[in-house]
Design a protein around this motif. Structure first.
Motif, PDB file in Angstrom:
ATOM      1  N   ARG A 144       0.817  -1.219   0.000  1.00  0.00           N
ATOM      2  CA  ARG A 144       0.000   0.000   0.000  1.00  0.00           C
ATOM      3  C   ARG A 144       0.842   1.257   0.000  1.00  0.00           C
ATOM      4  NH1 ARG A 144      -3.333  -1.468   5.313  1.00  0.00           N
ATOM      5  NH2 ARG A 144      -1.154  -1.816   5.913  1.00  0.00           N
ATOM      6  N   VAL A 175      -4.636  -3.784  -2.017  1.00  0.00           N
ATOM      7  CA  VAL A 175      -4.553  -2.735  -3.033  1.00  0.00           C
ATOM      8  C   VAL A 175      -5.129  -3.236  -4.351  1.00  0.00           C
ATOM      9  CG1 VAL A 175      -2.547  -1.615  -1.991  1.00  0.00           C
ATOM     10  CG2 VAL A 175      -2.207  -3.419  -3.667  1.00  0.00           C
ATOM     11  N   LYS A 176      -5.564  -2.312  -5.182  1.00  0.00           N
ATOM     12  CA  LYS A 176      -6.078  -2.661  -6.498  1.00  0.00           C
ATOM     13  C   LYS A 176      -4.930  -3.111  -7.403  1.00  0.00           C
ATOM     14  CE  LYS A 176      -9.913   0.636  -6.260  1.00  0.00           C
ATOM     15  NZ  LYS A 176     -10.543   1.842  -6.872  1.00  0.00           N
ATOM     16  N   THR A 178      -4.034  -2.304 -10.372  1.00  0.00           N
ATOM     17  CA  THR A 178      -3.317  -1.223 -11.048  1.00  0.00           C
ATOM     18  C   THR A 178      -2.343  -0.522 -10.112  1.00  0.00           C
ATOM     19  OG1 THR A 178      -5.190   0.254 -10.572  1.00  0.00           O
ATOM     20  CG2 THR A 178      -5.126  -0.795 -12.750  1.00  0.00           C
ATOM     21  N   GLU A 179      -2.766  -0.332  -8.862  1.00  0.00           N
ATOM     22  CA  GLU A 179      -1.885   0.296  -7.883  1.00  0.00           C
ATOM     23  C   GLU A 179      -0.732  -0.632  -7.521  1.00  0.00           C
ATOM     24  OE1 GLU A 179      -2.021   3.453  -6.850  1.00  0.00           O
ATOM     25  OE2 GLU A 179      -3.625   3.645  -8.332  1.00  0.00           O
ATOM     26  N   LYS A 182       1.912  -0.394 -10.128  1.00  0.00           N
ATOM     27  CA  LYS A 182       2.709   0.825  -9.986  1.00  0.00           C
ATOM     28  C   LYS A 182       3.776   0.672  -8.914  1.00  0.00           C
ATOM     29  CE  LYS A 182      -0.906   4.063 -11.484  1.00  0.00           C
ATOM     30  NZ  LYS A 182      -1.791   5.186 -11.045  1.00  0.00           N
ATOM     31  N   VAL A 183       3.380   0.117  -7.768  1.00  0.00           N
ATOM     32  CA  VAL A 183       4.336  -0.088  -6.670  1.00  0.00           C
ATOM     33  C   VAL A 183       5.418  -1.071  -7.089  1.00  0.00           C
ATOM     34  CG1 VAL A 183       4.602  -1.023  -4.339  1.00  0.00           C
ATOM     35  CG2 VAL A 183       2.691   0.496  -4.863  1.00  0.00           C
TER      36      VAL A 183
END
Length: 225
Positions: A144, A175-176, A178-179, A182-183
């Motif tokens: 997150r 978390v989703k 897509t997120e 990104k991480v």
């Protein structure tokens, strides 16, 4: 003895390339008896360095104890808490006389005095620098939030002491997708600057079982015969 079942990941693991034999070796290793054997509040209290060791490092409340429990298929082997900073010593677990798991004090936050927190952090750093049987460190990072400055500090210290380490993203179910992507991408980019880091990133959820089988397989390769 409780034999853990290998949970089916709810989403594909980021780490791939483990064949059925490696996954089975990991399952069999982590199905063995795993017992708490030692708690050290200072470096002069460390147990005998007699087996390969894997250290679990990360910020407070990142899910170190939950991951230890998920890997071993036990709910209460390592103490978990909603209170950050609860683990205040180096906790050693003997896995079938083949591998020791070391649950380390979380860094970055604790409801204790500044002096005590610094003492814990210093013990962690010195342990990572000097333990001859330490085969790998797992740097746990909350999915997150991604990498934080104190994560980078630990990774730079591991680089300097040539301790190989892997980043494990925890709480991936929080978390989703897509997120999470990104991480993971930002983490992969950051790891290119760290020579002791493995490029592969393990993405896990202790609650859902995501990535647990693959992480077991990775750690089984380090165990004593």
């Amino acid at each position: 003895m409780t034999t853990p079942d290998t949970p089916a990941p709810s989403t594909p693991s980021i780490v791939s390339g483990f064949d059925e034999a490696a996954l089975e070796a990991g399952r069999l290793l982590f199905a063995k008896e795993c017992d708490f054997v030692w708690g050290a509040n200072a470096l002069n209290q460390l147990p005998e360095a007699d087996l390969p060791e894997v250290a679990f490092a990360g910020r407070s409340n990142v899910g170190k104890s939950s991951l230890v429990n998920a890997l071993t298929g036990r709910k209460t082997l390592a103490r978990t808490s909603n209170t950050p900073g609860r683990t205040q010593q180096l906790n050693f677990f003997n896995l079938g006389n083949r591998l020791k798991l070391v649950d380390m004090p979380g860094y970055g936050y604790a409801k204790e005095s500044k002096e005590k927190v610094e003492a814990w952090n210093d013990m962690v750093r010195r342990f990572l620098r000097g333990r001859v049987t330490l085969r790998r460190a797992l740097v746990l990072v909350d999915s997150r939030h991604g990498l934080k400055p104190n994560d980078d500090e630990i990774m730079r210290m591991l680089d300097q002491t040539a301790v190989p380490y892997v980043v494990v993203l925890t709480k991936a179910d929080k978390v989703k997708p897509t997120e999470l992507d990104k991480v993971r991408g930002a983490t992969a980019l950051a790891l290119k600057k760290h020579p002791a880091a493995f490029p592969d990133i393990h993405v896990t959820s202790s609650e859902k079982g995501t990535g647990i089988a693959e992480l077991r397989a990775s750690l089984a390769a380090l165990a004593a015969e």
